[in-house]
Design a protein around this motif. Structure first.
Motif, PDB file in Angstrom:
ATOM      1  N   ALA B 272       6.791 -31.260  15.401  1.00  0.00           N
ATOM      2  CA  ALA B 272       8.005 -30.702  14.778  1.00  0.00           C
ATOM      3  C   ALA B 272       8.769 -29.928  15.857  1.00  0.00           C
ATOM      4  O   ALA B 272       8.165 -29.120  16.575  1.00  0.00           O
ATOM      5  CB  ALA B 272       7.614 -29.749  13.644  1.00  0.00           C
ATOM      6  N   ILE B 273      10.011 -30.253  16.001  1.00  0.00           N
ATOM      7  CA  ILE B 273      10.818 -29.597  17.035  1.00  0.00           C
ATOM      8  C   ILE B 273      11.692 -28.542  16.336  1.00  0.00           C
ATOM      9  O   ILE B 273      12.498 -28.875  15.464  1.00  0.00           O
ATOM     10  CB  ILE B 273      11.705 -30.625  17.771  1.00  0.00           C
ATOM     11  N   GLU B 274      11.441 -27.246  16.699  1.00  0.00           N
ATOM     12  CA  GLU B 274      12.134 -26.157  15.972  1.00  0.00           C
ATOM     13  C   GLU B 274      13.014 -25.368  16.967  1.00  0.00           C
ATOM     14  O   GLU B 274      12.541 -24.946  18.029  1.00  0.00           O
ATOM     15  CB  GLU B 274      11.095 -25.205  15.336  1.00  0.00           C
ATOM     16  N   GLY B 275      14.342 -25.160  16.589  1.00  0.00           N
ATOM     17  CA  GLY B 275      15.259 -24.422  17.454  1.00  0.00           C
ATOM     18  C   GLY B 275      15.488 -23.003  16.917  1.00  0.00           C
ATOM     19  O   GLY B 275      15.536 -22.801  15.707  1.00  0.00           O
ATOM     20  N   TYR B 276      15.464 -22.019  17.869  1.00  0.00           N
ATOM     21  CA  TYR B 276      15.707 -20.613  17.468  1.00  0.00           C
ATOM     22  C   TYR B 276      16.761 -19.992  18.416  1.00  0.00           C
ATOM     23  O   TYR B 276      16.896 -20.415  19.558  1.00  0.00           O
ATOM     24  CB  TYR B 276      14.394 -19.804  17.581  1.00  0.00           C
ATOM     25  N   THR B 277      17.482 -18.901  17.891  1.00  0.00           N
ATOM     26  CA  THR B 277      18.473 -18.191  18.708  1.00  0.00           C
ATOM     27  C   THR B 277      18.203 -16.680  18.583  1.00  0.00           C
ATOM     28  O   THR B 277      17.346 -16.255  17.800  1.00  0.00           O
ATOM     29  CB  THR B 277      19.921 -18.454  18.200  1.00  0.00           C
ATOM     30  N   GLN B 332      16.265 -12.868  25.238  1.00  0.00           N
ATOM     31  CA  GLN B 332      16.001 -14.106  25.979  1.00  0.00           C
ATOM     32  C   GLN B 332      14.772 -14.816  25.419  1.00  0.00           C
ATOM     33  O   GLN B 332      14.726 -16.025  25.320  1.00  0.00           O
ATOM     34  CB  GLN B 332      15.788 -13.781  27.477  1.00  0.00           C
ATOM     35  N   MET B 333      13.749 -14.037  25.055  1.00  0.00           N
ATOM     36  CA  MET B 333      12.535 -14.632  24.521  1.00  0.00           C
ATOM     37  C   MET B 333      12.784 -15.274  23.159  1.00  0.00           C
ATOM     38  O   MET B 333      12.157 -16.273  22.823  1.00  0.00           O
ATOM     39  CB  MET B 333      11.439 -13.540  24.380  1.00  0.00           C
ATOM     40  N   ASN B 334      13.825 -14.673  22.399  1.00  0.00           N
ATOM     41  CA  ASN B 334      14.070 -15.245  21.078  1.00  0.00           C
ATOM     42  C   ASN B 334      14.861 -16.542  21.150  1.00  0.00           C
ATOM     43  O   ASN B 334      14.809 -17.322  20.194  1.00  0.00           O
ATOM     44  CB  ASN B 334      14.841 -14.217  20.195  1.00  0.00           C
ATOM     45  N   ARG B 335      15.593 -16.704  22.251  1.00  0.00           N
ATOM     46  CA  ARG B 335      16.335 -17.963  22.380  1.00  0.00           C
ATOM     47  C   ARG B 335      15.362 -19.026  22.933  1.00  0.00           C
ATOM     48  O   ARG B 335      15.031 -19.004  24.116  1.00  0.00           O
ATOM     49  CB  ARG B 335      17.514 -17.797  23.376  1.00  0.00           C
ATOM     50  N   ARG B 336      14.974 -19.950  22.056  1.00  0.00           N
ATOM     51  CA  ARG B 336      13.918 -20.883  22.466  1.00  0.00           C
ATOM     52  C   ARG B 336      13.894 -22.112  21.562  1.00  0.00           C
ATOM     53  O   ARG B 336      14.455 -22.102  20.474  1.00  0.00           O
ATOM     54  CB  ARG B 336      12.559 -20.169  22.383  1.00  0.00           C
ATOM     55  N   VAL B 337      13.164 -23.190  22.034  1.00  0.00           N
ATOM     56  CA  VAL B 337      12.829 -24.355  21.179  1.00  0.00           C
ATOM     57  C   VAL B 337      11.288 -24.500  21.221  1.00  0.00           C
ATOM     58  O   VAL B 337      10.697 -24.487  22.294  1.00  0.00           O
ATOM     59  CB  VAL B 337      13.511 -25.646  21.680  1.00  0.00           C
ATOM     60  N   GLU B 338      10.715 -24.592  20.050  1.00  0.00           N
ATOM     61  CA  GLU B 338       9.246 -24.740  20.005  1.00  0.00           C
ATOM     62  C   GLU B 338       8.860 -26.150  19.522  1.00  0.00           C
ATOM     63  O   GLU B 338       9.452 -26.650  18.557  1.00  0.00           O
ATOM     64  CB  GLU B 338       8.647 -23.709  19.041  1.00  0.00           C
ATOM     65  N   LEU B 339       7.920 -26.773  20.227  1.00  0.00           N
ATOM     66  CA  LEU B 339       7.336 -28.035  19.728  1.00  0.00           C
ATOM     67  C   LEU B 339       5.986 -27.687  19.092  1.00  0.00           C
ATOM     68  O   LEU B 339       5.084 -27.196  19.771  1.00  0.00           O
ATOM     69  CB  LEU B 339       7.110 -29.019  20.875  1.00  0.00           C
ATOM     70  N   VAL B 340       5.901 -27.963  17.782  1.00  0.00           N
ATOM     71  CA  VAL B 340       4.664 -27.643  17.057  1.00  0.00           C
ATOM     72  C   VAL B 340       3.917 -28.963  16.764  1.00  0.00           C
ATOM     73  O   VAL B 340       4.426 -29.812  16.031  1.00  0.00           O
ATOM     74  CB  VAL B 340       4.990 -26.905  15.734  1.00  0.00           C
TER      75      VAL B 340
END
Lengths: 131, 351
Positions: B272-277, B332-340
């Motif tokens: 699952a590819i999840e985008g965060y800002t 900066q740490m909150n701006r990310r994309v996580e692969l779960v």
């Protein structure tokens, strides 16, 4: 072992002798006739007795008969008719004695052997009988 | 023989006497004749013997006649030679009678001994026959016993044969049981072998899985993955994207290559590819930005050969901050994309 009676034997021997007697008679004799018949009888009797058995069992008796027959012949040759007749008759008697003596010896011997055989057989039976 | 010899001597002397008598020419009457006396005494002796009178009666009679002629010659005064001669003939006739009697007696003895022998032979044969009969009877009894023994032996043999037969049946059953046991053993052996093979397979599988886990661990390590309750999570940092952009920069492109290789290596895995800002800007623009960045990662992976159906992408905007939005480092740490990566069997082993 029967044998013809002695009388019959004499008759037979006599008959047998007559032929040769005739020949002797032909020669003739002056005074006393030669005992041709008696001589022939004696010849026949001695010849008859001269068997191997008699020679074995009664040699002396047979020898006497033979000798006496020879003497009878000599007497004939000497022209003694009377003596020749007597010697011939005696030779005949001697021959018969020899024959009968031999027969007696043989019969006695046979009887002894027969008794021996019987005794042997009896002993054999007695050996077998007790159990 | 001695007697004959004596007779011969006597005869010769008698002949000599006879010759003398003939010369005397009947002048005197002779008193006695020795030859005649001898003949008479011999005849008397023979006549006294029962054997001679009974067995040689004819011969004795002839001797008697001869003796009578000699006596008559003596009585008639015939020559001594003639009397001697007739006496001699009489003596010889007595001898014949005696020998004849002896022969016949001996013949009788021989005959009776022969008869006795025959009798005894008969006795002997009877005994032998009796003995043979007894032996036969004994032999027959023995045969009966033997036959009985044979019969009982045959019965025994029959029993033995039955025993043998039942023993063979038993053996056959035992053999069948043995065969069954062997089959069963074989089956068990097969099962054992299969089990052993299975165990080997299992071990091999385990070994392989261990190897896979180790490899996965290594790959995850390379991707800086971290284990969370939702699964293994690989975070692609803010630095990989230009600010407010969804395009991946140089470092981000290399990370994407690693992720695509990983997904190709484990084709059953989904992600699952999840985008965060961060919280800067409006909430709607942040949502849109997170959507675009997540899609950009998904597009990049599909572009690198990962099937799209194994990937999902979604933007979460300002939500789920991993650090404070009050500082620049936090934002900066909150701006990310996580692969779960969805958790799979074996991931539990991962540290």
């Amino acid at each position: 072992m029967s044998h013809p009676s002695i009388h019959h034997r004499f008759v037979a021997v006599t008959t047998l002798a007559l032929a040769s007697a005739g020949a002797l008679l032909a020669s003739g004799c002056a005074s006393t006739p030669m005992p041709v018949e008696q001589l022939a009888v004696a010849e026949a009797a001695v010849q008859r007795a001269s068997t191997a058995s008699t020679r074995e069992s009664a040699p002396a008796e047979l020898g006497l008969a033979t000798t006496k027959l020879a003497s009878a012949r000599s007497a004939v040759a000497a022209g003694d008719a009377n003596r020749a007749r007597m010697l011939a008759d005696e030779a005949t008697a001697d021959a018969l004695v020899a024959e009968m003596r031999a027969q007696s010896v043989r019969a006695t011997k046979a009887a002894r052997e027969s008794e021996d055989a019987a005794r042997v057989l009896r002993e054999e039976i007695n050996r077998k009988t007790p159990r | 023989m001695n007697t004959s010899f004596k007779q011969s001597l006597f005869q010769r002397s008698a002949l000599a006497v006879a010759t003398l008598a003939m010369l005397a020419a009947c002048s005197s009457v002779p008193e006695r004749n020795a030859a005649l006396d001898l003949a008479r005494s011999r005849f008397d002796a023979a006549q006294a013997q029962a054997q001679v009178t009974s067995l040689a009666a004819d011969e004795l009679k002839r001797a008697s006649e001869a003796l009578r002629r000699a006596e008559a010659a003596q009585k008639d005064g015939q020559s001594i030679a003639s009397v001697d001669h007739l006496s001699y003939l009489a003596s010889q006739q007595v001898a014949v009678a005696q020998d004849t009697a002896t022969s016949r007696a001996a013949q009788a003895v021989t005959a009776s001994a022969g008869a006795e022998r025959d009798r005894m032979r008969l006795t002997l044969r009877t005994q032998e026959a009796d003995s043979a009969k007894q032996q036969l009877a004994t032999a027959e009894r023995s045969n009966e016993r033997t036959a009985q023994e044979l019969a009982s032996s045959q019965q025994s043999n029959a029993r033995t044969a039955q025993d043998l037969a039942s023993s063979r049946q038993s053996n056959a059953r035992t053999a069948q049981e043995l065969a069954g046991a062997q089959q069963s053993n074989a089956a068990q052996a097969t099962q054992l072998a299969l089990a052993a093979a299975g165990a080997q397979d299992d071990q091999a599988r385990l070994a392989r899985r261990d190897a896979q886990v180790q490899e996965l661990q290594a790959q995850m390590g390379a991707l800086n993955a971290r284990k969370t309750d939702r699964g293994m999570v690989v975070t692609l940092g803010d630095v990989l994207f230009s600010t407010g952009q969804s395009r991946l920069q140089g470092e981000g492109a290399r990370t994407m290559d690693k992720l695509a290789a990983f997904l190709r290596r484990y084709p059953q895995r989904t992600a699952a590819i999840e985008g965060y800002t961060d919280s800067v800007g409006s909430e709607a623009s942040n949502q849109s930005l997170s959507d675009r960045r997540a899609n950009a990662v998904m597009d990049a992976l599909v572009g690198l050969g990962v099937p799209g159906n194994r990937l999902r992408s979604r933007g979460f905007g300002e939500a789920r901050p991993v650090a404070s939005n009050d500082t620049a480092e936090g934002r900066q740490m909150n701006r990310r994309v996580e692969l779960v990566f969805a958790p799979e069997e074996g991931d539990a082993l991962l540290k």
